[in-house]
Design a protein around this motif. Structure first.
Motif, short mmCIF file in Angstrom:
data_model
loop_
_atom_site.label_atom_id
_atom_site.label_comp_id
_atom_site.label_asym_id
_atom_site.label_seq_id
_atom_site.Cartn_x
_atom_site.Cartn_y
_atom_site.Cartn_z
N ILE A 66 0.86 -1.18 0.00
CA ILE A 66 0.00 0.00 0.00
C ILE A 66 0.90 1.23 0.00
O ILE A 66 2.08 1.15 0.34
N SER A 67 0.33 2.35 -0.36
CA SER A 67 1.12 3.58 -0.42
C SER A 67 1.47 4.05 0.99
O SER A 67 0.83 3.66 1.97
N GLY A 68 2.46 4.89 1.07
CA GLY A 68 2.84 5.47 2.36
C GLY A 68 1.70 6.25 2.97
O GLY A 68 1.49 6.22 4.19
N GLU A 69 0.94 6.94 2.14
CA GLU A 69 -0.21 7.70 2.63
C GLU A 69 -1.23 6.78 3.28
O GLU A 69 -1.77 7.10 4.34
N GLU A 70 -1.51 5.65 2.63
CA GLU A 70 -2.47 4.69 3.19
C GLU A 70 -1.95 4.12 4.52
O GLU A 70 -2.72 3.97 5.47
N ALA A 71 -0.67 3.81 4.55
CA ALA A 71 -0.08 3.24 5.77
C ALA A 71 -0.18 4.25 6.92
O ALA A 71 -0.55 3.89 8.04
N LEU A 72 0.16 5.50 6.66
CA LEU A 72 0.08 6.53 7.70
C LEU A 72 -1.36 6.74 8.16
O LEU A 72 -1.61 6.93 9.36
N ALA A 73 -2.30 6.68 7.25
CA ALA A 73 -3.71 6.82 7.62
C ALA A 73 -4.13 5.70 8.55
O ALA A 73 -4.84 5.92 9.53
N GLU A 74 -3.68 4.48 8.25
CA GLU A 74 -4.00 3.34 9.12
C GLU A 74 -3.38 3.51 10.51
O GLU A 74 -4.02 3.24 11.52
N VAL A 75 -2.14 3.97 10.55
CA VAL A 75 -1.46 4.19 11.84
C VAL A 75 -2.20 5.26 12.63
O VAL A 75 -2.44 5.10 13.84
N ARG A 76 -2.58 6.35 11.98
CA ARG A 76 -3.31 7.42 12.68
C ARG A 76 -4.63 6.90 13.24
O ARG A 76 -5.02 7.24 14.35
N LYS A 77 -5.31 6.07 12.44
CA LYS A 77 -6.59 5.52 12.87
C LYS A 77 -6.41 4.64 14.12
O LYS A 77 -7.17 4.73 15.06
N ILE A 78 -5.36 3.85 14.12
CA ILE A 78 -5.07 2.98 15.27
C ILE A 78 -4.73 3.82 16.50
O ILE A 78 -5.20 3.55 17.60
N LEU A 79 -3.95 4.87 16.31
CA LEU A 79 -3.54 5.73 17.43
C LEU A 79 -4.70 6.52 18.02
O LEU A 79 -4.69 6.86 19.20
N GLU A 80 -5.72 6.78 17.21
CA GLU A 80 -6.88 7.53 17.69
C GLU A 80 -7.82 6.68 18.55
O GLU A 80 -8.65 7.20 19.25
N GLN A 81 -7.67 5.38 18.48
CA GLN A 81 -8.55 4.47 19.23
C GLN A 81 -8.22 4.45 20.69
O GLN A 81 -7.20 4.65 21.18
#
Length: 81
Positions: A66-81
């Motif tokens: 996946i793109s770096g942008e997608e990976a960062l979005a996933e990480v941000r989503k996990i961190l927001e939980q």
């Protein structure tokens, strides 16, 4: 006569990202190999083994990159939980 064309980092990145998955994986491997590491040999071997394992997973189609942008979005989503 030898002509040297210098690309900016942005241009070089655009060119690299236009390569196939296989070509990008090869390029990434060579770039990592070119870095000088101040780490012990066992740690370096472990990282290289992991990198090759991940590369092979992409080559074999077991993992879709996946793109770096997608990976960062996933990480941000996990961190927001």
């Amino acid at each position: 006569m030898k002509v040297i064309i210098m690309l900016s980092i942005d241009e070089l990145m655009r060119e690299a990202l236009s390569l196939s998955n296989t070509q990008r994986a090869f390029l990434a491997e060579k770039l990592v190999e070119s870095l000088e590491f101040d780490i012990d040999e066992e740690t370096q071997k472990a990282w290289m083994s992991e990198a090759k394992k991940r590369r092979d997973e992409i080559y074999n189609g077991n993992v879709l990159p996946i793109s770096g942008e997608e990976a960062l979005a996933e990480v941000r989503k996990i961190l927001e939980q």
